[in-house]
Design an enzyme around this catalytic site. Sequence first.
Site, short mmCIF file in Angstrom:
data_model
loop_
_atom_site.label_atom_id
_atom_site.label_comp_id
_atom_site.label_asym_id
_atom_site.label_seq_id
_atom_site.Cartn_x
_atom_site.Cartn_y
_atom_site.Cartn_z
CE LYS A 15 -3.02 2.85 2.73
NZ LYS A 15 -3.48 3.18 4.10
CB ALA B 81 -8.13 8.05 5.27
N GLY B 82 -10.81 8.25 7.11
CA GLY B 82 -11.95 9.10 7.39
C GLY B 82 -13.15 8.40 7.99
CG ASN C 267 -5.32 1.51 12.34
OD1 ASN C 267 -4.13 1.72 12.30
ND2 ASN C 267 -5.84 0.87 13.37
CB SER C 268 -8.42 6.03 13.48
OG SER C 268 -7.08 6.35 13.16
N GLY D 277 -7.70 9.56 10.38
CA GLY D 277 -7.91 9.63 11.82
C GLY D 277 -8.96 10.61 12.30
#
Length: 264
Positions: free
Chosen positions: A106, A193-194, A215-216, A167
């Site tokens: 990635k 993301a987001g 992830n976050s 994040g």
Amino acid sequence: MSTSRSDKPFVLAGRTYESRLLVGTGKYRDLEETRQAIEASGAEIVTVAVRRTNIGQNPGEPNLLDVLPPDRYTILPNTAGCYDATEAVRTCRLARELLDGHKLVKLEVLADQKTLFPNVIETLKAAEVLVKEGFDVMVYTSDDPIIARQLAEIGCIAVMPLAGLIGTGLGICNPYNLQIILEEAKVPVLVDAGVGTASDAAIAMELGCEAVLMNSAIAHAQNPVQMAEAMKHAIIAGRLAWLAGRMPKKLYASASSPLDGLIK
């Protein structure tokens, strides 16, 4: 007659996956929580920041691969923390060494530490080099449809536009650009993301994304293991909703029951 879409397998670099949820391995309290959350998510692909996580480059330290073995999960090394093409390419080469010739990576090249927005110029440079070197490149990018098209033309096997800044948990901030990318896509499109909660993941899938990486949203939840399971179900529900095709939006009400044959 049914007009629902027909499903197709989720394929990356010639391999078919059942789960359309890809998860990160950072930000958890410890390796045991990492293991439990990823197991609950049902994910088959886990992404690893090579510059921040030990996958064998630091002998004697806890190794992520001890709890997430490569014979069970597809390890997706990423270039998080890289701010130019040279750093990113070097990191991918290191990952290939550590993972015995592993080609799937990635690519992410960041513009600055405050926004973690992708530096698309450096991303394009790195993508060209990595594709020429035989890597299977999944690439984090902005939600600019032109850049997404160029990355696919270079030879990236998947484009991964952000839904919101890394994040932030803001969800999909610009669904319209994402729809354009999806309409033009010649390779799988994954939101990266987001995402903040299960409904964000479901919306991404309802728009037609092949998968979602996060992830976050899991690691920073009050209960990461429960959130991981919620995300698993959200991805499935969103995909089914996209396949089924939603009803048209209307300005005025429409009776749920047929009006013919009413008692008068």
